[in-house]
Design a protein around this motif. Structure first.
Motif, PDB file in Angstrom:
ATOM      1  N   UNK A  97      98.263  47.295 -37.458  1.00 57.47           N
ATOM      2  CA  UNK A  97      98.616  47.374 -38.888  1.00 57.47           C
ATOM      3  C   UNK A  97      98.539  48.815 -39.391  1.00 57.47           C
ATOM      4  N   UNK A  98      97.504  49.549 -38.932  1.00 61.80           N
ATOM      5  CA  UNK A  98      97.367  50.952 -39.346  1.00 61.80           C
ATOM      6  C   UNK A  98      98.525  51.784 -38.799  1.00 61.80           C
ATOM      7  N   UNK A  99      98.886  51.526 -37.535  1.00 60.71           N
ATOM      8  CA  UNK A  99     100.001  52.251 -36.938  1.00 60.71           C
ATOM      9  C   UNK A  99     101.276  52.019 -37.756  1.00 60.71           C
ATOM     10  N   UNK A 100     101.505  50.769 -38.154  1.00 60.90           N
ATOM     11  CA  UNK A 100     102.684  50.456 -38.974  1.00 60.90           C
ATOM     12  C   UNK A 100     102.661  51.252 -40.272  1.00 60.90           C
ATOM     13  N   UNK A 101     101.491  51.346 -40.875  1.00 61.88           N
ATOM     14  CA  UNK A 101     101.386  52.045 -42.157  1.00 61.88           C
ATOM     15  C   UNK A 101     101.594  53.550 -41.996  1.00 61.88           C
ATOM     16  N   UNK A 102     101.133  54.117 -40.871  1.00 64.18           N
ATOM     17  CA  UNK A 102     101.381  55.536 -40.606  1.00 64.18           C
ATOM     18  C   UNK A 102     102.873  55.821 -40.644  1.00 64.18           C
ATOM     19  N   UNK A 149     104.611  63.887 -35.633  1.00 62.38           N
ATOM     20  CA  UNK A 149     103.479  64.776 -35.911  1.00 62.38           C
ATOM     21  C   UNK A 149     103.229  64.868 -37.417  1.00 62.38           C
ATOM     22  N   UNK A 150     104.289  64.994 -38.200  1.00 63.88           N
ATOM     23  CA  UNK A 150     104.136  65.109 -39.651  1.00 63.88           C
ATOM     24  C   UNK A 150     103.519  63.846 -40.244  1.00 63.88           C
ATOM     25  N   UNK A 151     103.938  62.672 -39.747  1.00 64.75           N
ATOM     26  CA  UNK A 151     103.379  61.410 -40.262  1.00 64.75           C
ATOM     27  C   UNK A 151     101.907  61.288 -39.898  1.00 64.75           C
ATOM     28  N   UNK A 152     101.569  61.694 -38.677  1.00 65.40           N
ATOM     29  CA  UNK A 152     100.180  61.619 -38.243  1.00 65.40           C
ATOM     30  C   UNK A 152      99.319  62.575 -39.046  1.00 65.40           C
ATOM     31  N   UNK A 153      99.814  63.798 -39.271  1.00 65.87           N
ATOM     32  CA  UNK A 153      99.068  64.767 -40.070  1.00 65.87           C
ATOM     33  C   UNK A 153      98.847  64.252 -41.496  1.00 65.87           C
ATOM     34  N   UNK A 154      99.889  63.674 -42.098  1.00 62.51           N
ATOM     35  CA  UNK A 154      99.785  63.170 -43.470  1.00 62.51           C
ATOM     36  C   UNK A 154      98.767  62.044 -43.557  1.00 62.51           C
ATOM     37  N   UNK A 155      98.742  61.188 -42.549  1.00 57.18           N
ATOM     38  CA  UNK A 155      97.803  60.074 -42.575  1.00 57.18           C
ATOM     39  C   UNK A 155      96.364  60.573 -42.449  1.00 57.18           C
ATOM     40  N   UNK A 156      96.144  61.539 -41.566  1.00 56.41           N
ATOM     41  CA  UNK A 156      94.801  62.090 -41.403  1.00 56.41           C
ATOM     42  C   UNK A 156      94.335  62.746 -42.704  1.00 56.41           C
ATOM     43  N   UNK A 209      89.441  80.418 -42.214  1.00 54.97           N
ATOM     44  CA  UNK A 209      90.526  80.655 -43.166  1.00 54.97           C
ATOM     45  C   UNK A 209      91.825  79.984 -42.744  1.00 54.97           C
ATOM     46  N   UNK A 210      92.501  79.429 -43.703  1.00 55.95           N
ATOM     47  CA  UNK A 210      93.856  78.880 -43.564  1.00 55.95           C
ATOM     48  C   UNK A 210      94.050  78.041 -42.313  1.00 55.95           C
ATOM     49  N   UNK A 211      93.062  77.227 -41.999  1.00 57.45           N
ATOM     50  CA  UNK A 211      93.217  76.332 -40.859  1.00 57.45           C
ATOM     51  C   UNK A 211      93.521  74.934 -41.389  1.00 57.45           C
ATOM     52  N   UNK A 212      94.627  74.385 -40.977  1.00 58.69           N
ATOM     53  CA  UNK A 212      95.054  73.062 -41.406  1.00 58.69           C
ATOM     54  C   UNK A 212      94.417  72.041 -40.470  1.00 58.69           C
ATOM     55  N   UNK A 213      93.215  71.562 -40.823  1.00 59.52           N
ATOM     56  CA  UNK A 213      92.491  70.694 -39.908  1.00 59.52           C
ATOM     57  C   UNK A 213      93.217  69.383 -39.611  1.00 59.52           C
ATOM     58  N   UNK A 214      93.846  68.733 -40.606  1.00 55.79           N
ATOM     59  CA  UNK A 214      94.606  67.527 -40.246  1.00 55.79           C
ATOM     60  C   UNK A 214      95.687  67.813 -39.203  1.00 55.79           C
ATOM     61  N   UNK A 215      96.306  68.992 -39.298  1.00 57.46           N
ATOM     62  CA  UNK A 215      97.339  69.350 -38.328  1.00 57.46           C
ATOM     63  C   UNK A 215      96.729  69.602 -36.951  1.00 57.46           C
ATOM     64  N   UNK A 222      88.836  58.994 -34.178  1.00 65.24           N
ATOM     65  CA  UNK A 222      89.284  60.250 -34.775  1.00 65.24           C
ATOM     66  C   UNK A 222      89.436  60.155 -36.277  1.00 65.24           C
ATOM     67  N   UNK A 223      89.733  61.321 -36.872  1.00 63.27           N
ATOM     68  CA  UNK A 223      89.985  61.384 -38.303  1.00 63.27           C
ATOM     69  C   UNK A 223      91.211  60.563 -38.684  1.00 63.27           C
ATOM     70  N   UNK A 224      92.074  60.241 -37.703  1.00 59.41           N
ATOM     71  CA  UNK A 224      93.310  59.527 -38.016  1.00 59.41           C
ATOM     72  C   UNK A 224      93.021  58.147 -38.591  1.00 59.41           C
ATOM     73  N   UNK A 225      91.908  57.546 -38.177  1.00 58.15           N
ATOM     74  CA  UNK A 225      91.540  56.261 -38.759  1.00 58.15           C
ATOM     75  C   UNK A 225      90.177  56.348 -39.435  1.00 58.15           C
ATOM     76  N   UNK A 226      89.815  57.565 -39.834  1.00 54.65           N
ATOM     77  CA  UNK A 226      88.570  57.761 -40.568  1.00 54.65           C
ATOM     78  C   UNK A 226      87.381  57.149 -39.843  1.00 54.65           C
ATOM     79  N   UNK A 227      87.241  57.534 -38.550  1.00 57.79           N
ATOM     80  CA  UNK A 227      86.123  57.069 -37.738  1.00 57.79           C
ATOM     81  C   UNK A 227      86.071  55.548 -37.653  1.00 57.79           C
ATOM     82  N   UNK A 228      87.248  54.916 -37.588  1.00 54.09           N
ATOM     83  CA  UNK A 228      87.291  53.474 -37.404  1.00 54.09           C
ATOM     84  C   UNK A 228      87.092  52.677 -38.666  1.00 54.09           C
TER      85      UNK A 228
END
Length: 302
Positions: free
Chosen positions: A56-61, A73-80, A247-253, A286-292
Motif C-alpha cells: 500500500x505504501x509503495x502504491x502511495x509513493x 528517484x524523484x518520487x522516492x525523494x519526495x516520499x522520504x 551545508x546544502x545536503x539534501x538528505x532525502x535525496x 529506512x527514512x522512506x517508511x519512517x522507520x517502519x
C-alpha cells in the motif's frame, strides 16, 4: 566506511524527553546527545513481515507522483521528505499537548520550564535534587535555546517557534545555537575548540588495557581527513557546524539514491513494485517508511 549518526533531536527526543511527571535525567539532557542532524542509517533491527501494508505504501509513493506504476528517484525523494516532515509535526504535536498547559494556543517559557523541570519557587530551583548544578545548567541551556527560537521575544512560543526549539536543525536561524551546544558538550578543557581526543571521548570510553577498536581508529581518520578542514588539529565553531549541520545536503535525496542503488536490480534507473517488495526489509528500516511506522498507520494517516 564513514559512520552514520542518529539525528537525536529528531528521534531521541521522543524517547528521552521527560514529558511525564518527574525530573529529567541529567545523563541525557532534555534533548538527547546525538550529534549529526541527518538521515539515520538503515535499520538492522528485525521487522515483522507486513507485505500487505507495505505494498500500500509503495502504491502511495507512485500515486503521489505520476502514477505510472514505477517509483522514480524523484518520487522516492519526495516520499522520504514527506515522512520526515510528518515525523517532526507529530513530535511537536505531542510536545504541544504537554506544554500548553493553559490551552491558550501558545507555549510560554514558564509553561515549558515547569512541565520539564517541575514547579519551584524563585531561588528554590532544584533544592530537592542531588545533582542540582547539572539541572541548573540544563535549564539555562534550554532557556537560551528558547530565547533564540522565540523570534519575536514575547516569551510565548507559537507552534513554529516551538518547532524551532525542539528541532533546531531544521531552521537556519538556529544554526549557531546548535553549534554552540555541540561545542559545549565536547569541549572538555573549555578552550573553545574540539581536540581529537575530545571528539573520540564523545563516542568511546576506553577501558584500561583494552585495545582501541578499529572503528575508533576509523573515526580518528575521519577527524583528520574530513572534520578538521584547516588541518590545525582541532575543530573550531565553523568546522563543528560543517560536521553536525552539513551545508546544502539534501538528505532525502541522499537516502533515495542509496535505496535506488541497492534495490534497482535491472539498473533501469527506476524501481518496480517487485524490486521494492523484494528489498522491503531495507525500506522498512529506512527514512522512506519512517522507520517502519507507516506499516502501523491507518490508510488516511499517511
Amino acid at each position: 566506511g564513514q559512520m552514520m549518526w542518529l539525528p537525536s533531536l529528531l528521534l531521541l527526543l521522543l524517547l528521552l524527553r521527560p514529558w511525564a511527571q518527574g525530573k529529567p535525567s541529567p545523563d541525557v539532557g532534555p534533548h538527547g546527545q546525538g550529534r549529526v542532524h541527518q538521515a539515520a542509517p538503515l535499520s538492522e533491527a528485525p521487522h515483522d513481515d507486513a507485505h500487505g501494508n507495505f505494498q500500500r505504501i509503495v502504491d502511495r509513493m507512485d500515486r503521489a507522483g505520476d502514477g505510472d506504476g514505477w517509483v522514480s528517484l524523484a518520487e522516492l525523494r519526495a516520499w522520504i521528505a514527506h515522512t520526515q516532515q510528518r515525523h517532526i509535526r507529530d513530535s511537536v504535536s505531542a510536545a504541544w499537548d504537554t506544554y500548553d498547559t493553559d490551552r491558550d494556543g501558545r507555549v510560554g517559557w514558564e509553561e515549558l520550564r515547569n512541565a520539564t523541570y517541575g514547579h519551584y519557587a524563585p531561588g528554590e530551583e532544584f533544592h530537592d535534587v542531588e545533582d542540582a548544578e547539572t539541572y541548573k545548567k540544563m535549564l539555562a541551556r534550554d532557556e537560551r535555546r528558547f530565547r533564540v527560537a522565540d523570534q519575536d521575544g514575547d516569551s510565548m512560543a507559537t507552534r513554529e517557534e516551538l518547532t524551532a526549539f525542539l528541532h533546531p536543525e531544521e531552521f537556519p536561524h538556529m544554526r549557531d545555537i546548535v553549534i554552540a551546544e555541540t561545542l559545549e558538550d565536547l569541549d572538555r578543557n573549555k578552550d573553545g575548540y574540539v581536540q581529537v581526543e575530545e571528539y573520540i571521548a564523545d563516542l568511546y570510553s576506553e577501558e584500561p588495557g583494552e585495545e582501541e577498536p578499529a572503528w575508533v581508529q576509523t573515526e580518528r581518520q575521519q577527524f583528520r581527513d574530513f572534520r578538521d578542514l584547516n588541518k590545525d588539529g582541532r575543530l573550531d565553531g565553523s568546522e563543528v557546524g560543517h560536521w553536525v549541520l552539513p551545508p546544502s545536503q539534501d538528505q532525502p535525496l541522499v537516502e533515495a539514491n542509496h535505496l535506488l542503488h541497492e534495490s534497482d536490480t535491472d539498473k533501469d534507473g527506476r524501481l518496480s513494485k517487485a524490486e521494492i517488495l523484494s528489498n522491503w526489509n531495507m525500506f522498512v528500516g529506512s527514512q522512506a517508511t519512517n522507520y517502519g511506522e507507516d506499516l502501523t498507520r491507518h490508510h488516511d494517516e499517511l
